[in-house]
Design a protein around this motif. Structure first.
Motif, PDB file in Angstrom:
ATOM      1  N   GLY A  71       0.923  -1.345  -0.313  1.00 25.75           N
ATOM      2  CA  GLY A  71       0.378  -0.070  -0.240  1.00 25.75           C
ATOM      3  C   GLY A  71       1.094   1.114   0.186  1.00 25.75           C
ATOM      4  N   PHE A  72       1.949   1.733   0.730  1.00 22.71           N
ATOM      5  CA  PHE A  72       2.618   2.515   0.963  1.00 22.71           C
ATOM      6  C   PHE A  72       3.884   2.660  -1.082  1.00 22.71           C
ATOM      7  CE2 PHE A  72       7.156   4.758   1.375  1.00 22.71           C
ATOM      8  CZ  PHE A  72       6.177   5.498   2.011  1.00 22.71           C
ATOM      9  N   PHE A  73       4.154   1.672  -1.359  1.00 23.24           N
ATOM     10  CA  PHE A  73       4.537   1.546  -2.626  1.00 23.24           C
ATOM     11  C   PHE A  73       3.574   1.703  -3.753  1.00 23.24           C
ATOM     12  CE2 PHE A  73       5.759  -0.517  -6.396  1.00 23.24           C
ATOM     13  CZ  PHE A  73       7.362   0.013  -6.487  1.00 23.24           C
ATOM     14  N   PHE A  74       2.081   1.723  -3.605  1.00 24.68           N
ATOM     15  CA  PHE A  74       1.153   1.838  -4.710  1.00 24.68           C
ATOM     16  C   PHE A  74       1.314   3.234  -4.378  1.00 24.68           C
ATOM     17  CE2 PHE A  74      -3.126   2.685  -5.621  1.00 24.68           C
ATOM     18  CZ  PHE A  74      -2.650   2.332  -7.247  1.00 24.68           C
ATOM     19  N   ARG A 112       8.150  15.335  -3.353  1.00 21.53           N
ATOM     20  CA  ARG A 112       7.500  14.014  -3.625  1.00 21.53           C
ATOM     21  C   ARG A 112       7.477  12.915  -1.909  1.00 21.53           C
ATOM     22  NH1 ARG A 112      13.413  14.062  -4.251  1.00 21.53           N
ATOM     23  NH2 ARG A 112      14.691  13.038  -2.657  1.00 21.53           N
ATOM     24  N   GLU A 113       7.782  14.032  -1.418  1.00 20.33           N
ATOM     25  CA  GLU A 113       7.261  13.512   1.168  1.00 20.33           C
ATOM     26  C   GLU A 113       5.917  14.358   0.439  1.00 20.33           C
ATOM     27  OE1 GLU A 113       9.695  15.266  -0.595  1.00 20.33           O
ATOM     28  OE2 GLU A 113      11.595  13.869   0.048  1.00 20.33           O
ATOM     29  N   ARG A 114       5.715  15.633  -0.301  1.00 22.46           N
ATOM     30  CA  ARG A 114       4.634  15.922   0.093  1.00 22.46           C
ATOM     31  C   ARG A 114       3.449  15.191  -0.221  1.00 22.46           C
ATOM     32  NH1 ARG A 114       4.742  22.444  -2.628  1.00 22.46           N
ATOM     33  NH2 ARG A 114       6.777  21.716  -1.718  1.00 22.46           N
ATOM     34  N   LEU A 115       3.926  15.321  -1.636  1.00 18.72           N
ATOM     35  CA  LEU A 115       2.724  14.248  -2.984  1.00 18.72           C
ATOM     36  C   LEU A 115       2.639  12.768  -2.049  1.00 18.72           C
ATOM     37  CD1 LEU A 115       4.651  15.156  -6.249  1.00 18.72           C
ATOM     38  CD2 LEU A 115       2.334  15.263  -5.593  1.00 18.72           C
ATOM     39  N   THR A 116       3.414  11.838  -1.582  1.00 13.55           N
ATOM     40  CA  THR A 116       3.430  10.961  -0.788  1.00 13.55           C
ATOM     41  C   THR A 116       2.707  11.242   0.106  1.00 13.55           C
ATOM     42  OG1 THR A 116       5.350  10.254  -1.951  1.00 13.55           O
ATOM     43  CG2 THR A 116       4.432   9.187  -0.237  1.00 13.55           C
ATOM     44  N   MET A 117       2.510  11.771   0.986  1.00 13.44           N
ATOM     45  CA  MET A 117       2.289  11.862   2.684  1.00 13.44           C
ATOM     46  C   MET A 117       0.747  12.554   1.834  1.00 13.44           C
ATOM     47  SD  MET A 117       4.098  11.253   5.195  1.00 13.44           S
ATOM     48  CE  MET A 117       2.857  11.815   6.469  1.00 13.44           C
ATOM     49  N   LEU A 124      -3.043   7.103   7.644  1.00 18.21           N
ATOM     50  CA  LEU A 124      -2.298   7.104   8.864  1.00 18.21           C
ATOM     51  C   LEU A 124      -3.356   7.877   9.882  1.00 18.21           C
ATOM     52  CD1 LEU A 124      -0.098   5.950   9.770  1.00 18.21           C
ATOM     53  CD2 LEU A 124       0.530   8.214   9.500  1.00 18.21           C
ATOM     54  N   ILE A 125      -4.313   8.228  10.012  1.00 17.29           N
ATOM     55  CA  ILE A 125      -5.276   9.156  11.150  1.00 17.29           C
ATOM     56  C   ILE A 125      -6.011   7.766  11.720  1.00 17.29           C
ATOM     57  CG2 ILE A 125      -6.904  10.288  11.666  1.00 17.29           C
ATOM     58  CD1 ILE A 125      -5.355  12.610   9.889  1.00 17.29           C
ATOM     59  N   PRO A 126      -6.858   7.265  10.480  1.00 15.18           N
ATOM     60  CA  PRO A 126      -7.818   5.748  10.989  1.00 15.18           C
ATOM     61  C   PRO A 126      -6.960   4.896  11.523  1.00 15.18           C
ATOM     62  CG  PRO A 126      -8.564   6.303   8.545  1.00 15.18           C
ATOM     63  CD  PRO A 126      -6.731   7.217   8.774  1.00 15.18           C
ATOM     64  N   LEU A 127      -5.275   4.374  10.702  1.00 13.78           N
ATOM     65  CA  LEU A 127      -4.736   3.400  11.051  1.00 13.78           C
ATOM     66  C   LEU A 127      -4.009   3.670  12.888  1.00 13.78           C
ATOM     67  CD1 LEU A 127      -3.663   0.702  10.971  1.00 13.78           C
ATOM     68  CD2 LEU A 127      -1.589   2.029   9.902  1.00 13.78           C
ATOM     69  N   PHE A 165     -14.601   9.291   9.575  1.00 12.42           N
ATOM     70  CA  PHE A 165     -15.278  10.584   8.703  1.00 12.42           C
ATOM     71  C   PHE A 165     -14.282  10.919   7.615  1.00 12.42           C
ATOM     72  CE2 PHE A 165     -15.136  15.247   8.365  1.00 12.42           C
ATOM     73  CZ  PHE A 165     -16.261  15.396   7.728  1.00 12.42           C
ATOM     74  N   SER A 166     -12.565  11.055   8.366  1.00 12.40           N
ATOM     75  CA  SER A 166     -11.514  10.848   7.926  1.00 12.40           C
ATOM     76  C   SER A 166     -10.936   9.242   6.869  1.00 12.40           C
ATOM     77  CB  SER A 166     -10.327  10.235   8.503  1.00 12.40           C
ATOM     78  OG  SER A 166      -9.053  10.670   8.452  1.00 12.40           O
ATOM     79  N   LEU A 167     -11.380   8.414   6.352  1.00 13.09           N
ATOM     80  CA  LEU A 167     -11.722   7.860   5.675  1.00 13.09           C
ATOM     81  C   LEU A 167     -12.221   8.454   4.761  1.00 13.09           C
ATOM     82  CD1 LEU A 167      -9.605   4.943   4.509  1.00 13.09           C
ATOM     83  CD2 LEU A 167     -11.781   3.438   5.714  1.00 13.09           C
ATOM     84  N   LEU A 168     -13.504   8.382   4.911  1.00 12.24           N
ATOM     85  CA  LEU A 168     -14.605   8.350   3.658  1.00 12.24           C
ATOM     86  C   LEU A 168     -14.118   9.803   3.349  1.00 12.24           C
ATOM     87  CD1 LEU A 168     -17.449   7.676   2.711  1.00 12.24           C
ATOM     88  CD2 LEU A 168     -18.316   8.425   3.818  1.00 12.24           C
ATOM     89  N   GLY A 169     -14.339  10.966   4.031  1.00 10.30           N
ATOM     90  CA  GLY A 169     -13.901  12.511   3.415  1.00 10.30           C
ATOM     91  C   GLY A 169     -12.471  11.969   1.860  1.00 10.30           C
ATOM     92  N   PHE A 170     -11.239  11.212   2.582  1.00  6.39           N
ATOM     93  CA  PHE A 170     -10.663  10.569   1.528  1.00  6.39           C
ATOM     94  C   PHE A 170     -11.019   9.659   0.660  1.00  6.39           C
ATOM     95  CE2 PHE A 170      -7.732   7.133  -0.071  1.00  6.39           C
ATOM     96  CZ  PHE A 170      -5.948   8.371  -0.253  1.00  6.39           C
TER      97      PHE A 170
END
Length: 373
Positions: A71-74, A112-117, A124-127, A165-170
């Motif tokens: 998932g992180f690589f993708f 790349r850092e901001r695009l990935t994050m 990461l928040i729901p996790l 809510f965070s996941l659905l918003g994403f």
């Protein structure tokens, strides 16, 4: 009969996690496209839910380590490559100089850092919240404390609501996150805020733009995949017309790619090696089809972001961040390596402001602008 038997045996062979994920995703995407083409909204919604929620949830339950690593690589790959495509599309939409592929990827790689994050942070928040709930659930293993934990289960539901809510918003706003960085050169948090704010302020516009993009994607998929299927049928049939060869197996159907095992299972020796080499060309062709889908998604996402920004803020679609501007604003940074021609004598205040990089100018009264004594 032998072909049918081999196919049935292949279906009984256990799949790896990656292969099973790819197969499930391809099947869901195919069904979604068919739903759009046949005007079947329930089928479209059901398979969109499968792609965005059911498959990731099943992966997490069956193989958490694979889900985290892959998932992180993708997401990192999608963020960087998507950022390059979005930047090129934004410049094209603004009527600016067209960027080359190298320039687009140079832009994305430097960010790349901001695009990935921007894609990792909302997940990461729901996790983190889920981990906290798991720790809280350990109280159920202790007598007396289990009663207290049960009484406080309402707090657990509140945390679960925040995670959902965070996941659905994403999931809903993911269409505009990467384009926000490509257009505004903002950080990950600002990109998330922009995408959610525009979506909430103009939900009808967002739904309309998303539906248009989905229909265009379905018809584009139909045309490109039909071209690919006909190409492989002609190539494989003609190549094997005079002699039996592995190329005769290149007879795909709509959105139905054969697996490497299916291409090599019937052969032995050098013929099996030849089947594998033919399969490489086959997968390269299918890879180009996937590249088209990827490029279309981020191009459509960028156009959607620009249109949503215009609908919500009234900002023209031609206004994008330039290389010599403060990120997120049209103001020039004044880099020392950039030289500007001196303004002609007699230039008005408005002209000077335009030359300074401001797209919207408030007329200035010369008398009010004079120094007060």
């Amino acid at each position: 009969e032998l072909d049918a038997m081999i196919h049935r045996v292949g279906q009984l062979t256990p799949m790896g996690t990656f292969e099973a994920t790819a197969t499930a995703s391809r099947t869901a995407f195919r069904s979604m496209v068919i739903g759009v083409l046949t005007l079947d909204p329930p089928l479209v919604v059901d398979n969109l839910a499968t792609l965005s929620m059911r498959i990731p949830v099943s992966l997490w339950r069956l193989d958490p380590s694979f889900t985290i690593i892959f998932g992180f690589f993708f997401l990192a790959t999608a963020g960087i490559a998507g950022g390059a495509i979005s930047r090129m599309s934004a410049c094209d939409s603004a009527g600016a100089r067209k960027l080359t592929t190298g320039e687009g990827f140079a832009f994305a790689w430097s960010r790349r850092e901001r695009l990935t994050m921007s894609l990792v942070l909302p997940l990461l928040i729901p996790l983190v919240l889920a981990v906290l709930l798991s720790i809280f659930g350990l109280l159920m293993a202790v007598p007396v404390l289990d009663i207290i934990a049960s009484i406080l289960f309402g707090l657990a539901m509140l945390v679960g609501f925040l995670a959902a809510f965070s996941l659905l918003g994403f999931l809903v706003g993911a269409l505009m996150i990467v384009p926000a960085i490509a257009v505004e050169d903002c950080d990950a948090a600002d990109a998330l805020q922009r995408s959610w704010a525009y979506m909430l302020r103009k939900p009808a516009h967002y739904i309309g733009y998303a539906l248009v993009s989905l229909v265009a994607l379905a018809f584009g998929t139909l045309v490109i995949d039909a071209l690919l299927v006909v190409t492989l049928h002609i190539s494989g049939g003609a190549f094997s017309a005079l002699v039996d060869s592995p190329a005769s197996l290149l007879q795909p159907e709509f959105m139905a790619m054969k697996t490497p095992a299916e291409l090599t299972a019937e052969f032995t020796g050098t013929t099996q090696v030849a089947a594998g080499l033919i399969g490489l060309w086959y997968f390269l062709a299918f890879g180009l089809f996937l590249a088209y889908l990827f490029s279309f998604f981020f191009t459509a996402s960028t156009r959607t972001y620009l249109l949503m920004r215009r609908a919500a803020d009234g900002q023209d679609t031609s206004e994008i961040m330039s290389d010599d501007a403060v990120p997120g604003t049209p103001m020039r940074t004044g880099h020392p390596h950039r030289t500007e021609a001196p303004p002609p004598s007699g230039s008005s205040t408005s002209e000077l402001l335009v030359r300074a990089g401001f797209s919207q100018v408030i007329p200035v009264d010369p008398q009010s602008a004079s120094p007060q004594h």
